[in-house]
Design a protein around this motif. Structure first.
Motif, PDB file in Angstrom:
ATOM      1  N   VAL A  19       0.875  -1.169   0.000  1.00  0.00           N
ATOM      2  CA  VAL A  19       0.000   0.000   0.000  1.00  0.00           C
ATOM      3  C   VAL A  19       0.910   1.216   0.000  1.00  0.00           C
ATOM      4  N   ALA A  20       0.699   2.097  -0.991  1.00  0.00           N
ATOM      5  CA  ALA A  20       1.558   3.274  -1.136  1.00  0.00           C
ATOM      6  C   ALA A  20       0.696   4.517  -1.338  1.00  0.00           C
ATOM      7  N   GLY A  21       1.268   5.661  -1.075  1.00  0.00           N
ATOM      8  CA  GLY A  21       0.551   6.909  -1.281  1.00  0.00           C
ATOM      9  C   GLY A  21       0.091   7.057  -2.714  1.00  0.00           C
ATOM     10  N   SER A  22       0.957   6.683  -3.634  1.00  0.00           N
ATOM     11  CA  SER A  22       0.612   6.691  -5.058  1.00  0.00           C
ATOM     12  C   SER A  22       1.420   5.608  -5.753  1.00  0.00           C
ATOM     13  N   VAL A  23       0.975   5.245  -6.939  1.00  0.00           N
ATOM     14  CA  VAL A  23       1.646   4.214  -7.717  1.00  0.00           C
ATOM     15  C   VAL A  23       1.930   4.793  -9.096  1.00  0.00           C
ATOM     16  N   ALA A  40      -2.740   2.051  -4.454  1.00  0.00           N
ATOM     17  CA  ALA A  40      -2.461   3.450  -4.141  1.00  0.00           C
ATOM     18  C   ALA A  40      -3.520   3.944  -3.161  1.00  0.00           C
ATOM     19  N   ILE A  41      -3.098   4.715  -2.168  1.00  0.00           N
ATOM     20  CA  ILE A  41      -4.049   5.268  -1.210  1.00  0.00           C
ATOM     21  C   ILE A  41      -4.858   6.388  -1.851  1.00  0.00           C
ATOM     22  N   PRO A  43      -6.624   8.331  -4.998  1.00  0.00           N
ATOM     23  CA  PRO A  43      -7.171   7.913  -6.283  1.00  0.00           C
ATOM     24  C   PRO A  43      -6.578   8.653  -7.479  1.00  0.00           C
ATOM     25  N   GLY A  44      -5.750   9.630  -7.239  1.00  0.00           N
ATOM     26  CA  GLY A  44      -5.133  10.396  -8.320  1.00  0.00           C
ATOM     27  C   GLY A  44      -4.317  11.544  -7.755  1.00  0.00           C
ATOM     28  N   ALA A  45      -3.833  12.374  -8.653  1.00  0.00           N
ATOM     29  CA  ALA A  45      -3.038  13.528  -8.222  1.00  0.00           C
ATOM     30  C   ALA A  45      -3.914  14.487  -7.418  1.00  0.00           C
ATOM     31  N   MET A  46      -3.363  15.005  -6.323  1.00  0.00           N
ATOM     32  CA  MET A  46      -4.083  15.951  -5.484  1.00  0.00           C
ATOM     33  C   MET A  46      -3.112  16.705  -4.611  1.00  0.00           C
ATOM     34  N   SER A  47      -3.577  17.789  -4.070  1.00  0.00           N
ATOM     35  CA  SER A  47      -2.733  18.586  -3.186  1.00  0.00           C
ATOM     36  C   SER A  47      -2.573  17.861  -1.855  1.00  0.00           C
ATOM     37  N   LEU A  48      -1.588  18.279  -1.089  1.00  0.00           N
ATOM     38  CA  LEU A  48      -1.377  17.695   0.237  1.00  0.00           C
ATOM     39  C   LEU A  48      -2.627  17.870   1.087  1.00  0.00           C
ATOM     40  N   GLN A  49      -3.229  19.048   1.043  1.00  0.00           N
ATOM     41  CA  GLN A  49      -4.419  19.299   1.850  1.00  0.00           C
ATOM     42  C   GLN A  49      -5.578  18.392   1.446  1.00  0.00           C
ATOM     43  N   ASP A  53      -7.338  15.787   3.903  1.00  0.00           N
ATOM     44  CA  ASP A  53      -8.785  15.857   4.116  1.00  0.00           C
ATOM     45  C   ASP A  53      -9.493  14.566   3.711  1.00  0.00           C
ATOM     46  N   GLY A  54      -8.960  13.863   2.741  1.00  0.00           N
ATOM     47  CA  GLY A  54      -9.590  12.639   2.252  1.00  0.00           C
ATOM     48  C   GLY A  54      -9.029  11.363   2.835  1.00  0.00           C
ATOM     49  N   THR A  55      -8.182  11.466   3.847  1.00  0.00           N
ATOM     50  CA  THR A  55      -7.498  10.298   4.395  1.00  0.00           C
ATOM     51  C   THR A  55      -8.458   9.180   4.787  1.00  0.00           C
ATOM     52  N   ALA A  56      -9.460   9.475   5.571  1.00  0.00           N
ATOM     53  CA  ALA A  56     -10.372   8.422   6.050  1.00  0.00           C
ATOM     54  C   ALA A  56     -11.076   7.740   4.874  1.00  0.00           C
ATOM     55  N   ASP A  57     -11.594   8.527   3.943  1.00  0.00           N
ATOM     56  CA  ASP A  57     -12.292   7.938   2.794  1.00  0.00           C
ATOM     57  C   ASP A  57     -11.344   7.128   1.922  1.00  0.00           C
ATOM     58  N   ASN A  58     -10.147   7.655   1.689  1.00  0.00           N
ATOM     59  CA  ASN A  58      -9.187   6.959   0.836  1.00  0.00           C
ATOM     60  C   ASN A  58      -8.722   5.649   1.447  1.00  0.00           C
ATOM     61  N   LEU A  59      -8.423   5.650   2.741  1.00  0.00           N
ATOM     62  CA  LEU A  59      -7.984   4.420   3.393  1.00  0.00           C
ATOM     63  C   LEU A  59      -9.113   3.395   3.462  1.00  0.00           C
TER      64      LEU A  59
END
Length: 71
Positions: A19-23, A40-41, A43-49, A53-59
């Motif tokens: 599991v990686a931040g991005s692939v 990839a955690i 779903p695509g390119a995005m800002s750090l913020q 903000d999307g950590t819970a949904d992405n994980l």
């Protein structure tokens, strides 16, 4: 990658998932080294913020996909 090979030696039937931040490009090497799946955690390119903000949904999405793989 030594970890994947070490796990295979001890537990040949174990599935190895990364599991990686991005692939990105070069992911094939992970499979050559023994990984069964790579997720990839984000779903695509995005800002750090946006990532923060999307950590819970992405994980949640990633772990749901992993559990579907392991069924």
């Amino acid at each position: 990658m030594g970890t994947a090979k070490a796990v295979r030696e001890v537990s040949p039937g174990c599935r190895i998932i990364a599991v990686a931040g991005s692939v990105g490009p070069g992911i094939e090497r992970l499979y050559e080294e023994g990984m069964d799946a790579v997720f990839a955690i984000t779903p695509g390119a995005m800002s750090l913020q946006e990532a923060i903000d999307g950590t819970a949904d992405n994980l949640t999405r990633v772990w749901d996909n992993i559990m579907r793989l392991l069924r």
